[in-house]
Structure formats: structure tokens, C-alpha cells
Design an enzyme around this catalytic site. Sequence first.
Site, short mmCIF file in Angstrom:
data_model
loop_
_atom_site.label_atom_id
_atom_site.label_comp_id
_atom_site.label_asym_id
_atom_site.label_seq_id
_atom_site.Cartn_x
_atom_site.Cartn_y
_atom_site.Cartn_z
N GLU A 61 1.29 -0.60 -5.01
CA GLU A 61 0.35 0.54 -5.32
C GLU A 61 1.08 1.91 -5.34
O GLU A 61 1.53 2.46 -4.09
CB GLU A 61 -0.66 0.89 -4.27
N ASP B 264 0.92 -1.17 0.27
CA ASP B 264 -0.01 -0.06 0.04
C ASP B 264 0.88 1.15 0.08
O ASP B 264 1.77 1.38 0.65
CB ASP B 264 -1.17 0.00 1.22
#
Length: 598
Positions: free
Chosen positions: A313, A251
Site C-alpha cells: 500500500e 500497510d
Amino acid sequence: MNKTPLRTSGIANSLLCAALALGSLLPGAFAQTATQAPPAADQKNTTADPWWKHGVIYEIYPRSFQDTDGDGIGDIKGITSRLDYIKQLGIDAIWISPMYPSPQIDFGYDIADYTAIDPQYGTMADFEHMTAEAKRRNIRVIMDYVPNHTSDQSAWFKESRSSRTNPKRDWYIWRDPKGFTADGKPTPPNNWQSWFGHSAWEYDATTKQFYYHHFYVQQPDLNWRNPEVIKAMMDVLRFWMDKGVNGFRIDAVSRLFEDPNLHDDPILPGTNAFGDPNIVHKYTDNLPEVHDMLREMRKVVDQYPGNPVLISEADEPNIFELSKMYGANNDEVQLPMDFQVADVNELSAPKFRELLKEVENNPAHGQPYFFFGNHDQDRIWDRYSIGVTDPAMKARIARMMATLLLTSRGTPQMYYGDEIGMVTTTPTRVEDVRDPEGITGWPKQKGRDGERTPMQWNDSKNAGFSTANTTWLPVAPDYKTVNVAVESPDHESMLNWYKRLIELRRTNPALYAGSMTVLNPNEEVLSYLRQGPPGKPSVLVALNFSGKPQTLKYDYAALGLTKGATATLETNDPVINHAPLTKPVTLAPYATWIAEVQ
């Protein structure tokens, strides 16, 4: 849901559909003998040809997938109970959004303990049972790894903020005030802004310093310039790899480092949805040191067998910058999430055509990773049909985007519920908003609740998601007609469209591993050729991105083909089934055509 006619490819049959409809009524009720599941993507899982190049990855938002204890929140046992459904869909790996202990300010992305399970989702024993059951079905488990920040309730941060001399003080980013206002209030060290609005600095009165948070106030950033932080976070990877997981989605990885000299970010004209000045995150995003850490993460997971995967990401500004995530020697992540393609929020064949060409020619020659929906984006059904009011046309557009996802050359990521045509269900009142992004930004920014509503399994109470009187988010109003049970026996449903595409992707040599050439038979049609192996047919894909019929003219000889289109593999344009393939084909508005070409 309105259905549009489509061509059968002979895959589904009435017996299978009836079995799937029965199985969708209760968690875990799928009959294992009802059908032969599509072959796994890793039958030849080798270092040279790893599973993740051919697999289909399915994101599960655990709060919304399946509740088994009646509290209105999905849980790990719920995921386990639906593994047969996931297998029948043809999925090779599930990426599960965070299930770690958390105050749930950002619904799991504010982690209090990286090596435990939040009790609202279950126990570590539940997790271990789920991974074992997934492995038994040849489904891999990918964890969400959130390295940029922790919760302010993390034991690490509680120690860090306790005093300036605490051993963990430097595990986070603390700075003195830049100055003080006339009435004595401290001012932030610089103009850096939180992604979710307002200053990225929060003052702590106890130690009289500010801490940095790129996201919410309750999500202080870790200091990745501290070797102790690096060691602790690499140990997190090892902990879950030892538990048997098969990789990580990383993330917000591009935000790991900030300028240590605290230069102000450049200011642009205007204000954003939060009322703040528009800025360029020049000194808090995509710094070169990120790549050093990605290489370290890769070294850790590469120590484990089975070709574990790293997915990043990182919403990089262009394909060139995204390519750097692969590493100079493909020694960073294997699959960078391609926001360049995912963030084209319109049906523009020219835009998609140029981006797909860029991705095919990315400087690192890396494997593309495509997605059109996740927990931070409006549903596919809505994002690509803005201005279209006819439900039948919306359905065609959703099928078209599914086709692009599952027949282009790249690893596809699906989002739970897209396969049945779930829609974005945005709250209409601020008092109903659960996502802090929506609470802060209302009404210009209404948050992400709309794409996180519970999975729609059947037409019973709460769509079969939960027996609770109230679920954490309300079920979408269309659940009576848009659900797994209704769509399973319907050959023309969105669900069976996805199933056929996944099986076609898995069993057709050209779609499984062929190269991809982007074509331009018509400016309004996105089209590409997947090259078959020697002696085998190739596959031609044509997607009409317009609301008008479009005629397709291909120079088959120039493509090295001697016969042209020889068979229609799949289409939702009934006219094509009756049209001679030797003549130019006219594709209906928003229709899809997948053809065998030789």
C-alpha cells in the site's frame, strides 16, 4: 436493486442458482456438488508464471464479514463458514484486514501483538483451521502486515516510554521539545502532521520527550533505523509464513522512514479537513530507505515455497514512482497497489485511458495491480455514479467498473460486498460515527464507516451477518433486496455478472494471459484489446463512460485482425445482441461490451 437486461453467456443455470440461493441462507451451507467451481489460477504455478499473475484477490474486513458468536462483530469462524461462497465466486486468495490483538482505536491497524489473534475474532486454533480449510479449497490467505507503527498498548511501546534508558527506547522515535511556550508548554520538534489531523508529535510527561506518530496518537511509529526493530519485524513475517499464509499486504509502507534531521515539511496554501495547514509530506513519506526494507522483506518470503506474494500500500504520486516498488530487479514487491488508477473518482475515459497506457509501459515492466474499492474508499456503486440518479444507470456503471477490473491486464482486488452492489452507508449523525477519522474530522470528513458495514447475506435479521441485537455498525437499509440469497438465482444480478466475468477471465486465453493495447474508438469510450495466443481469438472490451449512446468504429485491419468482431461474449446492452457485428456498434449509456475479435 434495479436490474438491467444483459446477455447470458451460458454459464449459470437454474439448478446452480437455486442451490446458491439455499446455500446463502446459512453460513457454510453451500452444496459442494452443486457446480464445478471455476478452475484455479495456479494450475501452472511456477516461478516464471506465478499464481498471483492470474488470481483474483478478495479483501475481507473481518469485523463485518460474518459473526458466529452473536456479539455483533465478525470473526474467524465466520470467514471459515463462508469459504464455499468465496470459492463459488471464483476467488483465488483472500486478504484479511488485521486480526491481531488491538485496542481497536483504528480497528486493528493499531497492533498490540503481531504474533497472536485478538480474542474477539477467535483463537490461533481458529486461524489455523481457517487456513487449512482455505487451502483445501485452493484459496490462499494473505495477511495484513502493518510495519510502520504499533499500538501504544504494545508491550514494546510500554517499555519504550517507561524511561529514557529502557533497552527499547530507540525502538520508537523520541525527540526533545523544540522549545516552550510563554506559559511553559513544550512545543513539537517540527511541523510534521498526522495523516489523521493535527501534530504528528505527542508529548510524554513522564520522560519529557515527544514521540512521533504518522497516524493516530495511539499509533507510535517504529524506528526502522534500529537493527533490532528490523529483526523483530522480519521475525513477524516468518511467524505467519510458518503458519501457512501465502503472502502479505504491507500497510502504509512508504511511511517507514522519516528525515532524521527533522526538517520542516513544506507548507501549501489553505487548510485541510482537520483545520490544519496543507503540507507536503516531503520528509516523512517515500524516503529511499523504504526500498532497502522491501528487499529485506522479499528475501524473507522468498525462502518459502509456493510463490508467496507481497502487496504494497503506497499511494505514490505517479506511475514512475510506483514502479520503484517493484525494485530495480523486481526484487521488492510483486504487486504495488495502484492508487493512481484507483483514485480516479470520476468516469473520465481520457484519464483512465492515459493511466492504463502508463501502467502498461511502467519502467519496471511489473505486473499491474488494480482495485476500485477497499476499507478506506467509498463503495464502487457510489464513487463512480456521482450526479447519476437513475438506479438502473448506477447499476450499469457498477457493472462497467467490475468489467474494467476483471478484464484488464493486471491482478484484480475485489472488496467484500462489491459483488452484490453494496453501497456506502455513511453515518448521518456524529454520535453514530465509530471511525476516529470521522470523529476528528466531522463534518467535513465523515470517516470510513460507510464502506465497512456488515456483509449482506440474506433478508433475515441483520442481513444474516449476526444474530446480535446490535451490530458493531448497522446493516445498510437496502439489505432486504441487495443480498447474496436474492441475487444468486437472478441471472441478471450484480453477483452473477461478477461470477461470469471471473469465469471468463479464467477460461479465455486472451483475458487469462494476453497483452493489452489501449484503444481510442471514441473519446467517451474506454476500450482495449486483449491479444489472444497464436491461432486463438482476441478479446475487445468497450466501456461507455458517458450518459449518451456512443458509436464505436474500430480499424480492425490496423490491429492485425482480418474478421473483426465475431461474437459477443458479454454485454448489458440488449440492442447489441441483435445488431450485426459487421457494422459499427452503438453502445448504450454506461453499457459494457466484451467481444471476441479475429
